[in-house]
Design an enzyme around this catalytic site. Sequence first.
Site, mmCIF file in Angstrom:
data_model
loop_
_atom_site.group_PDB
_atom_site.id
_atom_site.type_symbol
_atom_site.label_atom_id
_atom_site.label_comp_id
_atom_site.label_asym_id
_atom_site.label_seq_id
_atom_site.Cartn_x
_atom_site.Cartn_y
_atom_site.Cartn_z
ATOM 1 N N ASP A 270 -5.499 -1.937 2.091
ATOM 2 C CA ASP A 270 -5.142 -3.539 1.713
ATOM 3 C C ASP A 270 -4.453 -4.432 3.177
ATOM 4 O OD1 ASP A 270 -2.686 -2.219 1.273
ATOM 5 O OD2 ASP A 270 -1.420 -3.531 0.287
ATOM 6 N N GLU A 271 -4.837 -5.585 3.307
ATOM 7 C CA GLU A 271 -4.594 -6.840 3.772
ATOM 8 C C GLU A 271 -4.494 -6.252 5.247
ATOM 9 O OE1 GLU A 271 -1.221 -8.884 1.278
ATOM 10 O OE2 GLU A 271 -0.576 -7.087 1.479
ATOM 11 N N VAL A 272 -5.560 -6.025 5.597
ATOM 12 C CA VAL A 272 -5.748 -5.756 7.266
ATOM 13 C C VAL A 272 -6.336 -7.299 7.846
ATOM 14 C CG1 VAL A 272 -6.715 -4.453 9.427
ATOM 15 C CG2 VAL A 272 -5.778 -3.580 6.522
#
Length: 574
Positions: free
Chosen positions: A379-381
Amino acid sequence: MPIRTSGLAARTRRLLVIAAVLALAAAGFGVHRAIGGAGRDGDADGGAAAPAAARGPRTGDRIIPAPLSVAAGSGPAFRISERTVVRVGAAGGSGGAEEQAVRVRAVAEQLAEALRRPTGFPLTVEAGAGAAPAGAAEGIRLELDPAMPEETGDEGYRLTADSAAVRIAARTPAGLYRGTQTLRQLLPPQVESRSRVTDGTDWTVASVDIDDHPRYAYRGAMLDVARHFFTPDEVKGYIDRLALYKVNHLHLHLTDDQGWRIAVPARPALTEIGASSEVGGTPGGFYTAADYQEIVRYAQERFLTVVPEIDLPGHSNAVLASYPELDCTRSARPWPYTGIEVGFSTVCPTGDAVFAFTGDVVAELARLTPGPYLHIGGDEVKKLAPADYQEFVRRVSAQVVAAGKIPVGWNQTAAAAGPAGVGLLQYWDANGGHEQEVREAAGRGAKVIMSPAGRTYLDMKYDSSYPLGLRWAGTVDVWSAYSWDPDTLNAALPAGSVVGVEAPLWTETLSSPAELDLMLLPRLPAIAELGWSPKTAHDWERFRQRLAEEGARWEAAGFGYEKRSEVPWPVTAR
Ligand code: ACM
């Protein structure tokens, strides 16, 4: 610390919101679309005296999660006494009969132990096929019955109670265990007391016939032990709460920017450096292999599968601090990182060094984890080109598959999901985010766990003034946690792709078991009911009445909970 708004105003607002939701639903809109900000900060009802006080034998219509079918009997109740025994039937079924018998006996021992504490009765566990010997008390009977209908599945059971006996039958030990959780809820709330109850409580079970099995195979809860570390004993306490509501997966978020929590012998700096801190700068901690295996064992005893998560390539500042050679993008913040920003860190997406690292980590986790899943995060890269990110997810997924496990990923990994890639997607951004990729992945055969942040994230505040938690996904009151349907929240998903629900509990703002309790209870039972109960049982009014009775149970158990005024707690409780 109950938070109250004006009861009347809040109630009026809630009724208006409910009316609006119903109108929109009738007009063909997904219910979730109708729940914006309006009404979420209010409580439903002034928390007035409860009509459904827990007096007399509890009947089956008070169980959470609601069973598939409950038929109240008309005969006298069963009474647990000093003569009651817990009898286990001979193990039937195919293969591993001896192992099955051991597991059945372990379920019986757990039940007996749970009942001994409050009752003070000996509740011996006895083995024996068929009916009780002549003259012997029939008592509580647990029996494997492989001839039960196939739809009973691995976790279903049948519980019948009359004045002579309580009988729980199931096809598997797991089904028997779930049935014993129902039995606990059929007894007075004081049954959860950790010490002997001396107030004259009558340990009766009303005559009943319950037939039950879950709607979804995957019913999970997550604990973030990276932002704040929780000891093995604290994690066991968390498991105790999940088991009561028939949750069957414990997802441990083991790594993040602020800390790495699992020993990997080939990579000692992860625990020498990466485990040393947590949010706020307090000392962190980590699990040795023995600690982790003890958590797994405790979960298994309660028929929960542990799903360990290593969150990469982002959320990786603790990795970068431990192995700076993996910081080829220069994204690391100075160690320790004790804040709560997300999205800034990434390990190298390419190159031999990073895949040697992930190979070591995957091998150790696969070695320690008997369950089928390894969660690879994803997630959330925000710092990688999509092609590099996807290649990274594919390669780590392949390592997980090669280690004999099924990769699970947050919904950003959808593009890499499908045959031999990520097998299970955890859909947290379910308010329209990544919809197309998730739908396409599901079309390729990936399965989906629903964890919509605005519904299931138990670290979201109950209302905007609540002191704990965050509110980036909105506020989540009990009604919001309960009032949605996992199959239809995202109408775009192909039928049959949703395999369950999970309630994540992130811990940026939570540092003690007492704080976990305030966020978990009473919202966890709402998500657990969505995962277990048939869709036809979904009914907010009835749910909040049933939930109200759980307060006394939590008080007896010594669990904290947030006394939200949406729930009509009995005036006598607390
Ligand atoms: C997530 O909430 N970043 C999975």
